[in-house]
Design an enzyme around this catalytic site. Structure first.
Site, PDB file in Angstrom:
ATOM      1  CG  HIS A   1     -13.117  13.707   7.857  1.00 30.22           C
ATOM      2  ND1 HIS A   1     -14.168  12.953   7.399  1.00 30.22           N
ATOM      3  CD2 HIS A   1     -12.098  13.519   6.978  1.00 30.22           C
ATOM      4  CE1 HIS A   1     -13.814  12.352   6.286  1.00 30.22           C
ATOM      5  NE2 HIS A   1     -12.558  12.668   6.007  1.00 30.22           N
TER       6      HIS A   1
ATOM      7  CB  CYS B   1     -13.709  15.057   4.153  1.00 30.38           C
ATOM      8  SG  CYS B   1     -13.342  13.662   3.083  1.00 30.38           S
TER       9      CYS B   1
ATOM     10  CG  ASN C   1     -12.933   9.265   4.363  1.00 31.79           C
ATOM     11  OD1 ASN C   1     -14.000   9.853   4.526  1.00 31.79           O
ATOM     12  ND2 ASN C   1     -11.833   9.852   3.932  1.00 31.79           N
TER      13      ASN C   1
HETATM   14  O1  UT7 Z   1     -10.898  12.282   3.729  1.00 34.01           O
HETATM   15  C1  UT7 Z   1     -10.193  12.684   2.621  1.00 34.01           C
HETATM   16  C2  UT7 Z   1      -8.829  12.904   2.963  1.00 34.01           C
HETATM   17  N1  UT7 Z   1      -8.041  11.715   2.791  1.00 34.01           N
HETATM   18  C3  UT7 Z   1      -7.135  11.408   3.675  1.00 34.01           C
HETATM   19  O2  UT7 Z   1      -7.052  12.057   4.690  1.00 34.01           O
HETATM   20  C4  UT7 Z   1      -6.162  10.294   3.367  1.00 34.01           C
HETATM   21  C5  UT7 Z   1      -4.791  10.679   3.804  1.00 34.01           C
HETATM   22  N2  UT7 Z   1      -3.788   9.694   3.492  1.00 34.01           N
HETATM   23  C6  UT7 Z   1      -3.740   8.510   4.137  1.00 34.01           C
HETATM   24  O3  UT7 Z   1      -4.577   8.182   4.955  1.00 34.01           O
HETATM   25  C7  UT7 Z   1      -2.571   7.616   3.848  1.00 34.01           C
HETATM   26  O4  UT7 Z   1      -1.609   8.329   3.122  1.00 34.01           O
HETATM   27  C8  UT7 Z   1      -2.942   6.322   3.063  1.00 34.01           C
HETATM   28  C9  UT7 Z   1      -3.776   5.409   3.961  1.00 34.01           C
HETATM   29  C10 UT7 Z   1      -3.713   6.668   1.818  1.00 34.01           C
HETATM   30  C11 UT7 Z   1      -1.691   5.579   2.680  1.00 34.01           C
HETATM   31  O5  UT7 Z   1      -0.931   5.289   3.829  1.00 34.01           O
HETATM   32  P1  UT7 Z   1       0.616   5.642   3.883  1.00 34.01           P
HETATM   33  O6  UT7 Z   1       1.105   5.178   5.179  1.00 34.01           O
HETATM   34  O7  UT7 Z   1       0.761   7.109   3.574  1.00 34.01           O
HETATM   35  O8  UT7 Z   1       1.197   4.748   2.736  1.00 34.01           O
HETATM   36  P2  UT7 Z   1       2.087   5.192   1.489  1.00 34.01           P
HETATM   37  O9  UT7 Z   1       1.268   5.864   0.469  1.00 34.01           O
HETATM   38  O10 UT7 Z   1       3.315   5.880   2.000  1.00 34.01           O
HETATM   39  O11 UT7 Z   1       2.535   3.771   0.935  1.00 34.01           O
HETATM   40  C12 UT7 Z   1       3.398   2.909   1.677  1.00 34.01           C
HETATM   41  C13 UT7 Z   1       3.480   1.603   0.951  1.00 34.01           C
HETATM   42  C14 UT7 Z   1       3.770   1.750  -0.559  1.00 34.01           C
HETATM   43  O12 UT7 Z   1       4.594   0.697  -0.959  1.00 34.01           O
HETATM   44  P3  UT7 Z   1       6.170   0.916  -1.150  1.00 34.01           P
HETATM   45  O13 UT7 Z   1       6.287   1.989  -2.212  1.00 34.01           O
HETATM   46  O14 UT7 Z   1       6.688   1.340   0.172  1.00 34.01           O
HETATM   47  O15 UT7 Z   1       6.645  -0.428  -1.591  1.00 34.01           O
HETATM   48  C15 UT7 Z   1       2.407   1.570  -1.174  1.00 34.01           C
HETATM   49  O16 UT7 Z   1       2.473   1.082  -2.489  1.00 34.01           O
HETATM   50  O17 UT7 Z   1       2.238   0.899   1.043  1.00 34.01           O
HETATM   51  C16 UT7 Z   1       1.799   0.528  -0.260  1.00 34.01           C
HETATM   52  N3  UT7 Z   1       0.355   0.520  -0.276  1.00 34.01           N
HETATM   53  C17 UT7 Z   1      -0.361  -0.555   0.089  1.00 34.01           C
HETATM   54  N4  UT7 Z   1       0.005  -1.790   0.490  1.00 34.01           N
HETATM   55  C18 UT7 Z   1      -0.987  -2.644   0.802  1.00 34.01           C
HETATM   56  C19 UT7 Z   1      -0.493   1.521  -0.597  1.00 34.01           C
HETATM   57  N5  UT7 Z   1      -1.762   1.111  -0.455  1.00 34.01           N
HETATM   58  C20 UT7 Z   1      -1.697  -0.181  -0.039  1.00 34.01           C
HETATM   59  C21 UT7 Z   1      -2.684  -1.132   0.291  1.00 34.01           C
HETATM   60  N6  UT7 Z   1      -2.272  -2.352   0.715  1.00 34.01           N
HETATM   61  N7  UT7 Z   1      -3.992  -0.860   0.230  1.00 34.01           N
END
Ligand code: UT7
Length: 340
Positions: free
Chosen positions: A263, A122, A293
Site C-alpha cells: 500500500h 487502505c 495515497n
Molecule cells: O494509508 C493510511 C495510513 N496513513 C499513513 O500511513 C500515514 C502515516 N503517517 C505519515 O505518513 C506521516 O506521519 C505524515 C506524512 C502524516 C507526517 O510526517 P511526519 O514526518 O510524521 O511529520 P510530523 O507529524 O512529525 O510533523 C513534523 C512537523 C510538525 O511541525 P513541528 O511541530 O515540528 O514544528 C508538523 O506541524 O511537520 C509539520 N507538518 C508540516 N509541515 C509542512 C505537518 N504537516 C506538514 C505539511 N507541510 N503538510
C-alpha cells in the site's frame, strides 16, 4: 488481534486481468502550497508525493470504479454479464447506501452479479481480493470482480496540512477466476485487525454515533482525522509483520520474493518496512509520487505500473501488503500471471 488465514483451498484463484482509472485533474504540491502552509520540499521529503489526481465535483467513487471495471472485464475477454460477484473495497462510497457494488453493477451492466462493499480502508483491495479468491476457490463464483476505489478528496479537509497533502483519488479493478495453471495464482493470505488503533485514523461524524448535524459540520468532523506518527509507527511495524508471517508459514525467505507491492501511504513507510524485511529497493514498487495515497486503489495502481514497466512478469512471486485505518492489516502471496 483477530487473525484469519488459510493456505489450502480446493482450487487456486488468480488475477486474470487488471485495469485502473484516475480522474484527469491533477493537484500538485505547488497547488497545495497556495492552499495551506506547506512546501513541495516538505511533502516530497516526508511522503514521497509530487502530485495526486482528484475528481471534479459530481464525480463519485462508483464512476471511477466503473471505468476501471469495464476495462478489466474487457481485458479478461469477458462481458459484464459474465461477472457473478462484485466486491468493492472503499472508504468513500457514493453514499451510505445503496452500496457502491450495486451502483457499479448497474453502471456496467453486470446484471447477473451480486455483491457488496467492504470497509477496510487502505486494506480494501487486499481484503476484497482475499474474499473473491475464496469465493472462486470454493466454487461460489466463476468470474469475480474485485475493485479498490476511493474519492478521498470528498472527505479531506483542504485547510488541514497534516492530511490534505497525502491523499488522492483513483480506482483499480481485477477479474479473479480459477487458475488453470497450477503455477499461477493466489497461494495464501494473512489478514488481521487491531481495533485498538481506531482513533488514530478516522472520520468521526456521519455515522450512527454522530449523525450529520450543523454542529458536526461546524466542528469539521466529516473529514479525515489522523495521528500521523502513531499510524506511521504501526504501519512500518505491521507491514513487516504481515509479510514475515506469510513468508514463514510458506517456508519462504524474503530473498525468494520477486516483487513487493505495498500500500502506498508514505515512501518512508514502504522503504523502512522493506529494509527490515531484507527486500532490496529494486524489488519494491513505489509510485506514490504520481498518485498520493488513494486508499483502496494504491495496490492495483502499483500493480498496473509494475506490469506496464515489465517489472512484474508471469510466474513472478509477488508479495502484496497493506496497513490501513482500523487498524486493518493484510498480505497476499501469489504467483503472477494474467490471462493474456
Ligand atoms: O494509508 C493510511 C495510513 N496513513 C499513513 O500511513 C500515514 C502515516 N503517517 C505519515 O505518513 C506521516 O506521519 C505524515 C506524512 C502524516 C507526517 O510526517 P511526519 O514526518 O510524521 O511529520 P510530523 O507529524 O512529525 O510533523 C513534523 C512537523 C510538525 O511541525 P513541528 O511541530 O515540528 O514544528 C508538523 O506541524 O511537520 C509539520 N507538518 C508540516 N509541515 C509542512 C505537518 N504537516 C506538514 C505539511 N507541510 N503538510
Amino acid at each position: 488481534m483477530v487473525t484469519a488465514s488459510s493456505s489450502r483451498t480446493p482450487c487456486r484463484a488468480r488475477i486474470s486481468s487488471l485495469a485502473t482509472y484516475v480522474p484527469p485533474r491533477v493537484l500538485t504540491n505547488a497547488d497545495l502550497e497556495k492552499m495551506v502552509d506547506t512546501s513541495d520540499e516538505w511533502i516530497l521529503q516526508r511522503t514521497g508525493i509530487r502530485e495526486r489526481h482528484i475528481v471534479e465535483p459530481g464525480v463519485a467513487t462508483s464512476d471511477l470504479a466503473a471505468e476501471a471495471a469495464r476495462q478489466a472485464i474487457a481485458r479478461a475477454g469477458l462481458k459484464p454479464t459474465d461477472i457473478d460477484f462484485i466486491v468493492v473495497g472503499t472508504t468513500t462510497p457514493d453514499m451510505l447506501f445503496p452500496s457502491t457494488a450495486c451502483l457499479v453493477q448497474h453502471k456496467i451492466g453486470a446484471t447477473r452479479a451480486w455483491g457488496y462493499d467492504l470497509f477496510a480502508a487502505c486494506s480494501g483491495f487486499t481484503y476484497a481480493l482475499t474474499t473473491a479468491a475464496q469465493m472462486v476457490s470454493n466454487g461460489g463464483s466463476r468470474h469475480a470482480l474485485v475493485i479498490g476505489a476511493d474519492v478521498m478528496s470528498s472527505i479531506i479537509d483542504y485547510t488541514d496540512r497534516t492530511t490534505c497533502v497525502i491523499f488522492g483519488d483513483g480506482a483499480g479493478a481485477a477479474v479473479v477466476e480459477a487458475s488453470g495453471d497450477p503455477d499461477i495464482g493466489i497461494i495464501d493470505f494473512e489478514n488481521y485487525i487491531d481495533g485498538s488503533g481506531g482513533e488514530s485514523l478516522c472520520m468521526p461524524a456521519g455515522g450512527s454515533l454522530r449523525p450529520a448535524s450543523t454542529d458536526t459540520i461546524a466542528q469539521r468532523l466529516h473529514y479525515v482525522k489522523q495521528d500521523g506518527q502513531a499510524v506511521f509507527k504501526f504501519a512500518v511495524r505491521n507491514t513487516e509483520e504481515a509479510c514475515r508471517r506469510i513468508l514463514q508459514r510458506n517456508n519462504l525467505s524474503a530473498e525468494k520474493i520477486d516483487l513487493l507491492v505495498s500500500h502506498q501511504a508514505n515512501r518512508r513507510i514502504i522503504l523502512s518496512a522493506a529494509e527490515k524485511l531484507g527486500v532490496p529497493e529494486e524489488k519494491v514498487v513505489i509510485n506514490i509520487e504520481r498518485f498520493g495515497n488513494t486508499t483502496a486503489a494504491t495496490i492495483p495502481l502499483a500493480l498496473s505500473d509494475a506490469v506496464d514497466d515489465q517489472r512484474l512478469k508471469r510466474g513472478d512471486l509477488l508479495l502484496m501488503v497493506s496497513v490501513g485505518a482500523g487498524f486493518t492489516v493484510g498480505s497476499l502471496l501469489l504467483k503472477w500471471g494474467l490471462k493474456t
